[in-house]
Design a protein around this motif. Structure first.
Motif, PDB file in Angstrom:
ATOM      1  N   VAL A 190      -2.368  -2.871  -0.025  1.00 15.23           N
ATOM      2  CA  VAL A 190      -1.046  -3.490  -0.008  1.00 15.23           C
ATOM      3  C   VAL A 190      -0.708  -3.912   1.422  1.00 15.23           C
ATOM      4  N   THR A 191       0.062  -4.966   1.558  1.00 21.74           N
ATOM      5  CA  THR A 191       0.530  -5.354   2.880  1.00 21.74           C
ATOM      6  C   THR A 191       1.873  -4.705   3.163  1.00 21.74           C
ATOM      7  N   THR A 192       2.182  -4.574   4.436  1.00 20.81           N
ATOM      8  CA  THR A 192       3.452  -3.932   4.775  1.00 20.81           C
ATOM      9  C   THR A 192       4.638  -4.770   4.323  1.00 20.81           C
ATOM     10  N   VAL A 193       4.483  -6.094   4.272  1.00 20.58           N
ATOM     11  CA  VAL A 193       5.601  -6.912   3.798  1.00 20.58           C
ATOM     12  C   VAL A 193       5.832  -6.718   2.301  1.00 20.58           C
ATOM     13  N   GLU A 194       4.782  -6.395   1.551  1.00 28.20           N
ATOM     14  CA  GLU A 194       4.952  -6.092   0.124  1.00 28.20           C
ATOM     15  C   GLU A 194       5.684  -4.764  -0.058  1.00 28.20           C
ATOM     16  N   VAL A 195       5.408  -3.820   0.807  1.00 22.67           N
ATOM     17  CA  VAL A 195       6.122  -2.543   0.760  1.00 22.67           C
ATOM     18  C   VAL A 195       7.599  -2.775   1.072  1.00 22.67           C
ATOM     19  N   ASP A 196       7.858  -3.603   2.073  1.00 18.86           N
ATOM     20  CA  ASP A 196       9.233  -3.938   2.437  1.00 18.86           C
ATOM     21  C   ASP A 196       9.964  -4.584   1.268  1.00 18.86           C
ATOM     22  N   ALA A 197       9.271  -5.472   0.556  1.00 15.00           N
ATOM     23  CA  ALA A 197       9.887  -6.164  -0.578  1.00 15.00           C
ATOM     24  C   ALA A 197      10.287  -5.188  -1.679  1.00 15.00           C
TER      25      ALA A 197
END
Length: 274
Positions: free
Chosen positions: A39-46
């Motif tokens: 997973v990317t960190t921006v996906e976690v943020d989303a």
């Protein structure tokens, strides 16, 4: 550090802050649910952003002094304030997520650290576990503290007792919270017993130790947010929002108010009627 005087809340206001605390917790649980290798960190943020939106709340990190995301995601040697982006989380990464929400003008704030996937370094797990338990030692101390410095003394005392090889990062502290995210009093994570403002009913604070496996010396990257250890050692960060009212303490960002983790300390949190 953050403003003028300590903002004391009524019981009714603490109940409102409980709502913000639970939404803040939901934002972190959403992040935790998607933290898997790849997973990317921006996906976690989303995921955190969606949880806050679903609750009809607002992120208190997004836009804060220009911060561009809903949560901070700090990986491995990143201590705090990591900006989500296209970084891919890998097996064994040590990841800290820090975020909060605003509900009806009141703020919540919390953080956790986890090893992603299987096969992580046991030393990283120990770091996270010690940091987390030091937070609970500080919360337990708050229940009977005379002055706010007693919290930091308890945090550092626990770490020095069980893991003197670890280092508290003294450049970052806990803080008061309420109608703003960062308010007085400053809550140190190291020894300051019998110092600082007197603890009084109506005080709500964030207790958040940040600990590293190596030296606490650090550098802020060119993005002006992400802070890393100079020696490349890994970092852990745990945080809860805790209220003191007339009848005791209440951990506003824990579903059970902190009951399970405070029991070994002989402290029983006291919820207010919601």
């Amino acid at each position: 550090m953050f403003g003028s005087k300590v903002e004391l809340k009524s019981d009714k206001e603490i109940v409102l802050m409980r709502k913000a605390g639970l939404v803040s917790r939901a934002a972190l649980e959403a992040a935790r649910s998607v933290l898997v290798p790849g997973v990317t960190t921006v996906e976690v943020d989303a995921a955190s952003a969606q949880a806050i939106a679903d609750a009809g709340a607002t992120s208190n990190f997004l836009g804060y002094y220009g911060y561009p995301a809903t949560v901070c995601i700090s990986v491995n040697e990143e201590i705090v304030h990591g900006i989500p982006g296209d970084r891919v989380i890998r097996e064994g990464d040590l990841v800290s997520v820090d975020g909060g929400a605003i509900v009806d003008g009141w703020h919540g704030d919390n953080a956790f650290t986890t090893i992603v996937g299987d096969g992580g370094d046991p030393a990283d797990q120990r770091l996270s576990d010690v940091t987390e338990e030091s937070m609970w030692a500080g919360i337990a101390a708050f229940a009977s503290a005379k002055r706010i410095g007693d919290v930091g003394a308890a945090i550092e005392g626990y770490i020095m007792e069980v893991a003197p090889d670890l280092s508290v990062v003294e450049d970052f502290t806990g803080h008061g919270i309420g109608t703003q995210m960062h308010m007085e009093p400053e809550v140190l994570n190291y020894g300051a017993k019998n110092r600082g403002p007197r603890v009084r009913p109506g005080m709500v604070i964030c207790i958040e130790p940040i600990v590293v496996r190596g030296d606490q010396a650090n550098t802020t990257l060119d993005d002006e947010w992400t802070v890393i250890t100079n020696d490349g050692s890994r970092a852990a960060h745990w945080e809860n929002t805790v209220a003191m009212h007339q009848n005791g303490i209440w951990v506003l960002t824990e579903p059970d108010g902190g009951e399970a983790r405070l029991a070994p300390y002989g402290v029983t949190p006291v919820p207010l009627p919601e």
